[in-house]
Motif scaffolding. Sequence first.
Motif, PDB file in Angstrom:
ATOM      1  N   SER A 291       0.841  -1.196   0.000  1.00 27.47           N
ATOM      2  CA  SER A 291       0.000   0.000   0.000  1.00 27.47           C
ATOM      3  C   SER A 291       0.876   1.247   0.000  1.00 27.47           C
ATOM      4  CB  SER A 291      -0.906   0.012   1.239  1.00 27.47           C
ATOM      5  OG  SER A 291      -1.725  -1.129   1.285  1.00 27.47           O
ATOM      6  N   GLU A 295      -2.585   5.628   1.022  1.00 29.68           N
ATOM      7  CA  GLU A 295      -3.516   4.536   1.303  1.00 29.68           C
ATOM      8  C   GLU A 295      -3.456   4.130   2.768  1.00 29.68           C
ATOM      9  OE1 GLU A 295      -3.705   2.344  -3.088  1.00 29.68           O
ATOM     10  OE2 GLU A 295      -2.142   1.784  -1.652  1.00 29.68           O
ATOM     11  N   TRP A 296      -2.247   4.113   3.336  1.00 28.64           N
ATOM     12  CA  TRP A 296      -2.107   3.806   4.764  1.00 28.64           C
ATOM     13  C   TRP A 296      -2.796   4.858   5.625  1.00 28.64           C
ATOM     14  CZ3 TRP A 296      -0.855  -0.188   7.673  1.00 28.64           C
ATOM     15  CH2 TRP A 296      -0.121  -1.246   7.117  1.00 28.64           C
TER      16      TRP A 296
END
Length: 343
Positions: A291, A295-296
């Motif tokens: 990711s 996205e994290w």
Amino acid sequence: MIDLRSDTVTKPSQLMRDVSAKAIVGDDVYGEDPTVNELEDYAAKLVGKEAALFVTSGTQGNQAAILTHCHSGQEAIIDEDAHVVVYEGAAISAFAGVQPKTLAHHRGQIPLEAIEEAIREDDVHYPETGMIWLENTHNRSGGSVLPISYLKEVYQLANKHNTPVHIDGARLFNAAIASRVEASEIAQYTDSIQFCLSKGLGAPVGSILAGNKTFIDKARKKRKMLGGGLRQAGILAAPGLLALKSNIQRLADDHDHAKKLAKAINTYTDLSVKHHVDTNIIIADTHESQSSAPEWVKALEKRGIAIIQYKPQALRFTTHLDVSSEDIEIVIEQLKQCSKRKS
């Protein structure tokens, strides 16, 4: 929301609010605010300096220091990732007319030979070297601590060349706790030092600039030039004084939480914490993750955890007094749930 974006997000305690409401005040520009005067005296003694100055922020304290040490057309030796270079809006040049001489570093430490080489000779073509700048803890190196031995060597080198040293110690007391020394042992190897009251110490606003009396007398005028004359500032100074008296030793809890969280990140996720965690800041690398950093951030936000993208492929987690041991356990569990366990 468990907020790990920064230690600047701490909220003042009820006791801080109470002492603020009850603070005895006066006009600080006239030197008549007894609470500000008490804070400045206490802070100066805490770091072993003759005098101190209450300023609105770490940036204002840093800029007052530059304006006091240097004059327009000089140069300051600074590491290339220092807060004053990256995060202070080019104020060093805009306000003081000082040119930063940025050098490579390792965890905030510029090699001594590089510093000495950067100190300018007396030549009509060159700017004069006005100061040497260090940052402790070093933010962009993940809250790394500069060793006392290194600070001593830099200070001795600076004295040899009659050049002042300033330490941006926004998280000075994190460095002191991690080094198991008093803050004054760090501050002895600098001509001036700035530290924040509004990060891990938990006060709502303000920083301190400390040095000898002559320096602070000059810096007080520079603070006024920067718009820092705050009149009945005891309302702001009272929580800062309480923070210095009550919240230094507990910084060790933040360090323990950060180390535990870093270990969990390396154990349960495809993120990588590659640096040694000295204090309360964790930089997690996403290069090997499935990711991206954005996205994290989004995934953890959905799970009630706030972090920041720190670099294009890195995340920052910062522990502080509003994050409990129970919160850390929750964060670890959520990391497990939104990550693929490492094989």
